[in-house]
Design an enzyme around this catalytic site. Structure first.
Site, PDB file in Angstrom:
ATOM      1  N   PRO A  79      15.564 -59.885  49.855  1.00  0.00           N
ATOM      2  CG  PRO A  79      15.144 -62.234  49.277  1.00  0.00           C
ATOM      3  CD  PRO A  79      14.133 -61.356  49.813  1.00  0.00           C
TER       4      PRO A  79
ATOM      5  N   GLY B 269      18.296 -58.571  45.356  1.00  0.00           N
ATOM      6  CA  GLY B 269      18.307 -59.063  43.399  1.00  0.00           C
ATOM      7  C   GLY B 269      17.013 -59.390  43.078  1.00  0.00           C
ATOM      8  CB  THR B 270      13.894 -60.012  45.100  1.00  0.00           C
ATOM      9  OG1 THR B 270      14.505 -58.641  45.763  1.00  0.00           O
ATOM     10  CG2 THR B 270      14.637 -61.133  45.238  1.00  0.00           C
ATOM     11  N   GLY B 271      14.635 -57.554  42.557  1.00  0.00           N
ATOM     12  CA  GLY B 271      13.565 -56.127  41.474  1.00  0.00           C
ATOM     13  C   GLY B 271      13.388 -55.571  42.546  1.00  0.00           C
TER      14      GLY B 271
ATOM     15  CB  THR C 183      15.761 -50.613  43.073  1.00  0.00           C
ATOM     16  OG1 THR C 183      17.038 -51.407  43.727  1.00  0.00           O
ATOM     17  CG2 THR C 183      16.410 -49.453  41.631  1.00  0.00           C
TER      18      THR C 183
ATOM     19  CG  HIS D  89      34.520 -86.897  45.035  1.00  0.00           C
ATOM     20  ND1 HIS D  89      34.636 -86.841  46.246  1.00  0.00           N
ATOM     21  CD2 HIS D  89      33.183 -85.884  44.939  1.00  0.00           C
ATOM     22  CE1 HIS D  89      33.951 -85.734  46.696  1.00  0.00           C
ATOM     23  NE2 HIS D  89      33.275 -85.246  45.722  1.00  0.00           N
ATOM     24  CD  GLU D  90      31.900 -84.311  40.889  1.00  0.00           C
ATOM     25  OE1 GLU D  90      30.933 -84.732  41.559  1.00  0.00           O
ATOM     26  OE2 GLU D  90      32.640 -83.875  41.559  1.00  0.00           O
TER      27      GLU D  90
ATOM     28  CG  HIS E 171      28.766 -86.869  45.243  1.00  0.00           C
ATOM     29  ND1 HIS E 171      28.364 -86.477  46.618  1.00  0.00           N
ATOM     30  CD2 HIS E 171      29.587 -85.838  44.927  1.00  0.00           C
ATOM     31  CE1 HIS E 171      29.376 -85.518  47.211  1.00  0.00           C
ATOM     32  NE2 HIS E 171      30.351 -85.559  46.059  1.00  0.00           N
TER      33      HIS E 171
ATOM     34  CG  ASP F 234      31.105 -82.567  48.943  1.00  0.00           C
ATOM     35  OD1 ASP F 234      30.273 -82.300  48.436  1.00  0.00           O
ATOM     36  OD2 ASP F 234      32.134 -83.746  48.484  1.00  0.00           O
TER      37      ASP F 234
HETATM   38  P1  ADP Z   1      16.788 -55.074  44.065  1.00  0.00           P
HETATM   39  O1  ADP Z   1      16.024 -56.039  44.367  1.00  0.00           O
HETATM   40  O2  ADP Z   1      18.901 -55.513  44.635  1.00  0.00           O
HETATM   41  O3  ADP Z   1      16.745 -53.789  44.288  1.00  0.00           O
HETATM   42  P2  ADP Z   1      17.064 -54.432  41.485  1.00  0.00           P
HETATM   43  O4  ADP Z   1      15.897 -54.405  41.390  1.00  0.00           O
HETATM   44  O5  ADP Z   1      18.702 -54.129  41.302  1.00  0.00           O
HETATM   45  O6  ADP Z   1      16.837 -55.898  42.541  1.00  0.00           O
HETATM   46  O7  ADP Z   1      16.938 -55.583  40.332  1.00  0.00           O
HETATM   47  C1  ADP Z   1      18.622 -56.071  38.991  1.00  0.00           C
HETATM   48  C2  ADP Z   1      18.052 -56.441  38.291  1.00  0.00           C
HETATM   49  O8  ADP Z   1      18.372 -57.915  38.328  1.00  0.00           O
HETATM   50  C3  ADP Z   1      17.204 -55.758  37.531  1.00  0.00           C
HETATM   51  O9  ADP Z   1      17.777 -54.611  36.779  1.00  0.00           O
HETATM   52  C4  ADP Z   1      16.684 -56.623  36.351  1.00  0.00           C
HETATM   53  O10 ADP Z   1      17.568 -56.728  35.352  1.00  0.00           O
HETATM   54  C5  ADP Z   1      16.932 -58.270  37.223  1.00  0.00           C
HETATM   55  N1  ADP Z   1      15.767 -58.137  37.952  1.00  0.00           N
HETATM   56  C6  ADP Z   1      15.623 -58.857  39.206  1.00  0.00           C
HETATM   57  N2  ADP Z   1      14.374 -59.285  39.842  1.00  0.00           N
HETATM   58  C7  ADP Z   1      13.570 -59.453  38.451  1.00  0.00           C
HETATM   59  C8  ADP Z   1      12.095 -59.337  38.130  1.00  0.00           C
HETATM   60  N3  ADP Z   1      11.180 -59.197  38.665  1.00  0.00           N
HETATM   61  N4  ADP Z   1      11.868 -59.065  36.860  1.00  0.00           N
HETATM   62  C9  ADP Z   1      12.685 -58.862  36.176  1.00  0.00           C
HETATM   63  N5  ADP Z   1      13.846 -58.617  36.143  1.00  0.00           N
HETATM   64  C10 ADP Z   1      14.233 -58.522  37.297  1.00  0.00           C
HETATM   65 ZN    ZN Z   2      31.551 -83.805  45.936  1.00  0.00          ZN
HETATM   66 MG    MG Z   3      18.425 -52.253  44.385  1.00  0.00          MG
END
Ligand code: ADP
Ligand code: ZN
Ligand code: MG
Length: 606
Positions: free
Chosen positions: A203, A205-207, A209, A423-424, A427, A500
Site C-alpha cells: 500500500p 506510504g509503507t516505505g 521508495t 451521541h458520543e 457509543h 456510523d
Molecule cells: P511508498 O511505499 O509509497 O513508496 P515511501 O517510501 O515514499 O512510501 O514513504 C514515504 C515516507 O514515509 C518515507 O520517506 C518515510 O519517511 C516514511 N516511511 C514509510 N515507511 C517507513 C518505514 N518502514 N520506516 C521508516 N519510515 C517510513
Molecule cells: Zn457516532
Molecule cells: Mg513511492
C-alpha cells in the site's frame, strides 16, 4: 537538415523568404525616381511636346519629359483606355515602346500556380516537423538519445537500512541483493543466479521508495532511478527510447541498481480494448526486451515498486523478469513502534515517551502517516512555544492525522453540543458494556476540520489479526450506540450518525458477502475483493435475487445490533445523563475518567 531543432526559427525564415519572393514577383520594382501623375498631366506634357520617350505596359505608362533647362524627369501614370494613345504619341514624335513586364505568360503561371504550390509544400514540411518533435526546442528526438536518466550514487540517497523500520522481512530479502552486488563472485562461483528483477508491492506510504533508496545506500553501487510517470509521453516511441537509454547506461556501470518507481504506469496489462495506448505498449515491450538482454551474471539488479501488483502485465512477472515479489505491508504494532522511534529520533523529544501507547492507537497507519504524526507533534510543540516534543503533542497529532485539526472557534449551539455529547457517550457506554470490545480511550466533542463533531476513540490492548463474528457484531453495536442514545433521550434522530451508518453497513456487508458469517449463506463468496492495495469497491458476483437477499441480511444484522445497543443504553440511562453532563462541561474526557464514573454509578444504582 538541422531545421528540426529550431522549428520557430525555421518558420520565421520561411515567412520572410516568402514575403520577399512574392513582393518581387507580384510587385515589380518601380523605376527609380518616377513620380506618379494623373493622365491629364501626361496629356498636357504630350501637348507641350516635353515628353521624349514612353514605356507602355498593360496598366501603366512610364514617360520621360525634358524640362526647358535641359534636365529630364521620369513620371508614371495609370494607363486608361485611350484608343488614340498610339497615334497621339507618334504624332508628337515620342519614341515609345511596349513593356512585357506585366503580361508575360510565364509570370501569370507563376502567380496562379507556382506560389500556391510552393506555399503548400512549405506548410506541409512545417506541420510534419512539428508533429515529429515532441516539444519545441530541446526535447527533439535527436536529443532524447542523450542522457535522460539521472544517476544516483549512494551519497545522494543518504538512506540506509537503519532508516527503514518495521519491514524486517523485506530488508532481509533485499540484503541478499546487496550482498550479491558487493561480491558477485561468491554467487557465480557456485553457479547461482540471482533474481534479475525484484518487485516491491504494498500500500502507499509503507516505505517502498525508501527501501529502494536504502538498498542503494547499502550496496554502494550506482543507482539509476526513474519513475513510471516519466514514461508517460504524448509522442510514441519516446518512452521506449528512454528505457533503451536507461539500460544502456546501467549496463555500462554494472554492478548497479536500476529502480523503476510506480511501475504500474507502464506495466499495465496489455489488452485488446480500444483504450490501450500504443505508446505504453511500446514502452513495456522495450522494457521486456531489455530485461531479457541481461543475463543473470551481469550484476544489474532491477528494483520496481507498485501499489497495484494485480494490474501488472503477466509477462513482466514471469521467471527471469520481476520474478521475486517482496510484499511491503502496513506495519504491525511492533513495526509502528519502531517506525515512531526512528522518526522521533530525528526530533528533540521527552526522554520518557510511551511509544507503545501511540502504536496501539494508530492501528492501520502506514509508515508515511506515522512519520507525519511525529512531524505534526514537533510543529505543535513549536506552536506552543516549547522546544521539546511531549507525549501529549504526539497524542494530539494522532488525532490531527485521523480527524484533522481542532476547530476551536466553530460555532455550535448549546443544544447541538448536548446532542453530540449524548451521541458520543452512547457509543462509549455500548463499547464499555459490550464484550468483546476495545476499551474506550478518549471521548471528545471538540469539532475537527475533517467534519467530525466529536468522536469516541477506542484502543485495543493488543494487535488483532483475526476478527471473530462476535467482534464484528459488537463493533456494529457500538456504531449504532450513538444514534440509540439520541433516540432514547431526544426522541429523534440526527444526521450526525451518517458516518456510523456507513461504517456499520460496510462491516455487516463484508460479514455476509466475504466472511461467511451470516445465517442465510454458507461459505460462499458473493463478492470479489480486488487484489490491489488501494482499496476500491469490491464487486458483487451473484444473481440479483441473491443481491436482494444480501441487503435483507445486512439490514437484519444491523437491526439486531441496534436493538441490543438500545437495550444497553436504556439499562444505563442514569449513567448516560451523568456522563453526558460531564462531557458537556469538560469537552474531552479520558477513558479512565469515563470508566470511573461508569463504575461508581454502578453502586448507587441499586
Ligand atoms: P511508498 O511505499 O509509497 O513508496 P515511501 O517510501 O515514499 O512510501 O514513504 C514515504 C515516507 O514515509 C518515507 O520517506 C518515510 O519517511 C516514511 N516511511 C514509510 N515507511 C517507513 C518505514 N518502514 N520506516 C521508516 N519510515 C517510513
Ligand atoms: Zn457516532
Ligand atoms: Mg513511492
Amino acid at each position: 537538415m538541422k531545421i528540426k531543432k529550431y522549428p520557430l526559427f525555421f518558420t520565421a525564415v520561411t515567412i520572410i523568404i516568402l514575403a520577399v519572393f512574392s513582393s518581387i514577383v507580384l510587385f515589380p520594382t518601380k523605376q527609380k525616381g518616377s513620380e506618379i501623375t494623373d493622365y491629364s498631366f501626361f496629356l498636357n506634357c504630350l501637348e507641350s511636346k516635353s515628353v521624349t520617350s514612353a514605356e507602355l505596359s498593360d496598366n501603366v505608362i512610364i514617360y520621360e519629359t525634358k524640362n526647358p533647362d535641359g534636365s529630364s524627369e521620369r513620371f508614371e501614370t495609370v494607363r486608361i483606355d485611350d484608343p488614340d494613345l498610339v497615334s497621339r504619341l507618334s504624332s508628337h514624335g515620342v519614341s515609345f515602346y511596349g513593356s512585357s513586364q506585366n503580361t508575360s505568360p510565364s509570370r501569370n503561371f507563376m502567380v496562379s500556380w507556382g506560389i500556391p504550390a510552393i506555399l503548400a509544400v512549405l506548410i506541409f514540411l512545417l506541420i510534419r516537423n512539428k508533429l515529429r518533435s515532441p516539444q519545441y526546442g530541446t526535447n527533439s528526438p535527436s536529443s532524447i538519445s542523450k542522457s535522460r536518466a539521472r544517476i544516483y550514487v549512494n551519497k545522494d540517497t543518504g538512506k540506509s537500512f537503519s532508516d527503514v523500520a518495521g519491514q524486517e522481512e523485506a530488508k532481509e530479502a533485499l540484503s541478499e541483493i546487496v550482498d550479491f552486488l558487493h561480491e558477485p563472485e561468491k554467487f557465480t562461483e557456485i553457479g547461482a543466479k540471482l533474481p534479475k528483477g525484484v518487485l516491491l508491492a504494498g500500500p502507499p506510504g509503507t516505505g517502498k521508495t525508501l527501501l529502494a533508496q536504502a538498498v542503494a545506500g547499502e550496496a554502494d553501487v550506482p543507482f539509476f532511478s526513474i519513475s513510471g510517470s516519466e514514461f508517460v509521453e504524448m509522442f510514441a516511441g519516446v518512452g521506449a527510447a528512454k528505457i533503451r537509454d536507461l539500460f544502456r547506461q546501467a549496463s555500462a556501470k554494472a554492478p548497479c541498481i536500476v529502480f523503476i518507481d510506480e511501475i504500474d504506469t507502464i506495466g499495465k496489462k496489455r489488452d485488446s480494448r480500444m483504450t490501450s495506448s500504443d505508446e505504453r505498449e511500446q514502452t513495456l515491450n522495450q522494457l521486456l526486451t531489455e530485461m531479457d538482454g541481461f543475463d543473470g551474471r551481469s550484476a544489474v539488479v532491477i528494483l520496481a515498486a507498485t501499489n497495484r501488483p494485480d494490474s501488472l502485465d503477466p509477462a513482466l512477472l514471469r521467471p527471469g523478469r520481476f520474478d521475486r515479489r517482496i510484499p511491503v505491508e502496513l506495519p504491525d504494532i511492533a513495526g509502528r513502534e519502531a517506525i515512531l522511534r526512528v522518526h522521533a529520533s530525528k526530533v528533540v523529544t521527552d526522554t520518557n515517551l510511551d511509544f507503545n501507547a501511540i502504536a496501539r492507537a494508530t492501528a492501520g497507519a502506514s509508515g508515511a502517516e506515522l512519520a507525519n504524526i511525529i512531524n505534526e507533534a514537533a510543529l505543535r510543540a513549536v506552536r506552543n512555544g516549547r522546544n521539546i516534543v511531549s507525549q501529549s503533542d504526539i497524542e494530539e497529532s494522532v488525532e490531527v492525522v485521523i480527524a484533522g485539526y481542532q476547530r476551536k472557534n466553530a460555532v455550535i449551539s448549546h443544544n447541538e453540543k448536548k446532542i453530540i455529547a449524548y451521541h458520543e457517550i452512547g457509543h462509549a457506554i455500548v463499547a464499555a458494556k459490550e464484550r468483546p470490545s476495545a476499551p474506550v480511550h478518549k471521548i471528545t466533542i471538540i469539532p475537527r476540520t475533517s467534519g467530525a463533531l466529536g468522536y469516541t476513540m477506542q484502543v485495543d490492548d493488543s494487535e488483532k489479526n483475526l476478527v471473530t463474528k462476535e467482534d464484528a457484531l459488537s463493533r456494529i453495536a457500538v456504531l449504532t450506540g450513538g444514534r440509540s442514545a439520541e433516540e432514547l433521550v431526544f426522541g429523534t434522530c440526527t444526521s450526525g450518525a451518517s458516518n456510523d451508518i456507513e461504517k456499520a453497513t460496510r462491516i455487516a456487508r463484508s460479514m455476509v458477502t466475504r466472511c461467511g458469517m451470516s445465517s442465510q449463506f454458507d461459505m460462499i463468496a458473493l463478492e470479489t475483493a480486488s487484489d490491489n492495495y488501494l482499496g476500491g469497491e469490491p464487486e458483487l458476483i451473484c444473481s440479483s435475487e441473491t443481491a436482494a437477499l444480501i441487503d435483507k441480511e445486512v439490514n437484519s444484522i444491523i437491526a439486531s445490533a441496534h436493538r441490543k445497543a438500545l437495550g444497553i443504553i436504556s439499562d444505563n440511562i442514569n449513567k448516560l445523563h451523568k456522563l453526558a453532563a460531564l462531557l458537556l462541561e469538560k469537552e474531552t474526557i479520558s477513558g479512565d475518567e469515563f470508566m470511573a464514573v461508569l463504575d461508581s454509578e454502578k453502586r448507587d444504582d441499586y
